[in-house]
Design a protein around this motif. Structure first.
Motif, short mmCIF file in Angstrom:
data_model
loop_
_atom_site.label_atom_id
_atom_site.label_comp_id
_atom_site.label_asym_id
_atom_site.label_seq_id
_atom_site.Cartn_x
_atom_site.Cartn_y
_atom_site.Cartn_z
N LEU A 53 0.82 -1.20 0.00
CA LEU A 53 0.00 0.00 0.00
C LEU A 53 0.86 1.26 0.00
CD1 LEU A 53 -2.82 1.21 0.06
CD2 LEU A 53 -2.81 0.98 2.55
N LEU A 54 1.92 1.26 0.77
CA LEU A 54 2.84 2.40 0.78
C LEU A 54 3.47 2.60 -0.60
CD1 LEU A 54 4.62 2.03 4.21
CD2 LEU A 54 3.42 4.07 3.41
N ARG A 55 3.84 1.50 -1.23
CA ARG A 55 4.46 1.60 -2.55
C ARG A 55 3.48 2.14 -3.58
NH1 ARG A 55 4.52 -1.39 -7.03
NH2 ARG A 55 3.29 -3.06 -6.09
N ARG A 56 2.22 1.74 -3.47
CA ARG A 56 1.23 2.11 -4.49
C ARG A 56 0.57 3.46 -4.24
NH1 ARG A 56 -2.65 -2.77 -5.71
NH2 ARG A 56 -2.63 -1.87 -7.82
N GLY A 157 -9.03 6.95 -7.13
CA GLY A 157 -8.46 6.02 -6.16
C GLY A 157 -7.84 4.80 -6.79
N LYS A 158 -7.70 4.78 -8.09
CA LYS A 158 -7.10 3.62 -8.77
C LYS A 158 -5.61 3.55 -8.47
CE LYS A 158 -6.55 1.47 -13.32
NZ LYS A 158 -6.81 1.61 -14.78
N LEU A 159 -5.17 2.40 -7.99
CA LEU A 159 -3.77 2.20 -7.64
C LEU A 159 -3.03 1.45 -8.75
CD1 LEU A 159 -4.13 1.19 -3.87
CD2 LEU A 159 -3.81 3.48 -4.85
N PRO A 160 -1.73 1.75 -8.90
CA PRO A 160 -0.93 2.71 -8.15
C PRO A 160 -1.23 4.14 -8.57
CG PRO A 160 0.41 1.74 -9.88
CD PRO A 160 -0.91 1.02 -9.91
N LEU A 161 -1.03 5.07 -7.64
CA LEU A 161 -1.27 6.47 -7.95
C LEU A 161 -0.20 7.05 -8.87
CD1 LEU A 161 -2.44 7.85 -4.48
CD2 LEU A 161 -3.84 7.03 -6.39
N GLY A 162 1.02 6.46 -8.80
CA GLY A 162 2.07 6.84 -9.75
C GLY A 162 2.65 8.22 -9.54
N ILE A 163 2.77 8.64 -8.28
CA ILE A 163 3.32 9.96 -7.97
C ILE A 163 4.66 9.78 -7.26
CG2 ILE A 163 2.93 12.12 -6.72
CD1 ILE A 163 -0.06 11.57 -6.88
N PRO A 164 5.72 10.43 -7.72
CA PRO A 164 7.01 10.35 -7.02
C PRO A 164 6.87 10.79 -5.57
CG PRO A 164 7.29 11.42 -9.16
CD PRO A 164 5.80 11.30 -8.92
N PHE A 165 7.64 10.19 -4.67
CA PHE A 165 7.46 10.46 -3.25
C PHE A 165 7.60 11.93 -2.92
CE2 PHE A 165 9.14 11.24 0.99
CZ PHE A 165 8.10 10.74 1.74
N ALA A 179 -5.49 5.88 3.56
CA ALA A 179 -6.42 5.65 4.67
C ALA A 179 -7.56 4.72 4.26
CB ALA A 179 -6.97 6.98 5.18
N VAL A 180 -8.12 4.94 3.08
CA VAL A 180 -9.24 4.12 2.61
C VAL A 180 -8.83 2.66 2.50
CG1 VAL A 180 -10.67 3.59 0.59
CG2 VAL A 180 -10.52 5.94 1.42
N TYR A 181 -7.71 2.39 1.82
CA TYR A 181 -7.33 1.00 1.55
C TYR A 181 -6.69 0.33 2.77
CZ TYR A 181 -8.48 1.88 -3.32
OH TYR A 181 -9.15 2.19 -4.48
N LEU A 182 -6.17 1.12 3.70
CA LEU A 182 -5.71 0.50 4.95
C LEU A 182 -6.91 0.01 5.74
CD1 LEU A 182 -3.21 -0.04 6.79
CD2 LEU A 182 -3.81 2.08 7.98
N PHE A 187 -12.10 -2.06 -0.86
CA PHE A 187 -12.88 -0.89 -1.28
C PHE A 187 -12.77 -0.71 -2.79
CE2 PHE A 187 -13.75 3.62 -1.97
CZ PHE A 187 -14.79 3.87 -1.11
N THR A 188 -13.89 -0.87 -3.47
CA THR A 188 -13.88 -0.80 -4.93
C THR A 188 -14.90 0.19 -5.47
OG1 THR A 188 -15.43 -2.66 -5.05
CG2 THR A 188 -13.08 -3.17 -5.21
N GLN A 189 -15.55 0.93 -4.57
CA GLN A 189 -16.57 1.88 -5.03
C GLN A 189 -15.94 2.89 -5.98
OE1 GLN A 189 -18.73 3.83 -1.94
NE2 GLN A 189 -19.59 5.39 -3.26
#
Length: 202
Positions: A53-56, A157-165, A179-182, A187-189
């Protein structure tokens, strides 16, 4: 509210049913922020779901403790400050997310003021509504930015978000979807944010 009558002042122009729903959402968002903060301690570094989740969401490794600490600190502030924020109903019906986001001075202190539109209360997912409150508090903590969503706007909310840290650490969507996916990995809404935003911070 009976224990703290002044709490009413934090919810401006809402109906009693709206206040009840909003209070529940604020409390849920505060608990969720605390859960996110606690999940990021080093002892949880072996959890596969958290690592992925952190990676994505933030594009970061659980082993990068300095970077994780920056994320953790913002969740800590959400947990501490959500219950002190002030919420005001937007009566214009034209609530747009602003480019300028900062805390407003109020009674000699910095007030966390969040405007809520009527559309907020039509969202059926309590988890989504609570995550949106976290999103807006992150805007407050970031202060004024020429780009309020560094790396891009990610409403689906589609993962990965693809944003550099280096951008993700200041992007409110990264905190919202983490927060949502943790809380709910299933969660697929489909979330489609209208041009007219449901809430904004000032």
């Amino acid at each position: 509210f009976k224990a703290d009558p002044h709490s009413f002042l934090r919810y401006r122009d809402f109906s009693p049913p709206q206040i009840r729903k909003l209070v529940e959402d604020v409390q849920r968002a505060s608990r969720l922020s605390q859960k996110c903060m606690n999940a990021l301690v080093a002892s949880h570094a072996s959890k596969h779901h958290l690592i992925e989740l952190l990676r994505r969401t933030f594009n970061v490794s659980i082993r990068d403790r300095m970077e994780i600490g920056s994320i953790q600190q913002r969740f800590r502030r959400c947990w501490k400050e959500l219950n002190e924020a002030t919420f005001q109903l937007d009566k214009t019906g034209k609530l747009m997310e602003p480019q300028h986001l900062a805390a407003a001075p109020h009674e000699g202190r910095m007030e966390r003021l969040v405007y809520i539109s009527k559309k907020y209360f039509t969202r059926n997912s309590p988890l989504y509504r609570s995550s949106a409150l976290i999103h807006k508090m992150i805007h407050h903590f970031n202060g004024y930015r020429s780009d309020p969503h560094p790396g891009g706007i990610k409403p689906s909310g589609k993962l990965p978000l693809g944003i550099p840290f280096r951008q993700a650490v200041a992007n409110p969507y990264c905190y919202q979807w983490f927060a949502v996916y943790l809380e709910d990995p299933t969660f697929t809404q489909s979330i489609q944010i209208e041009t007219e935003m449901i809430i904004r911070a000032k």
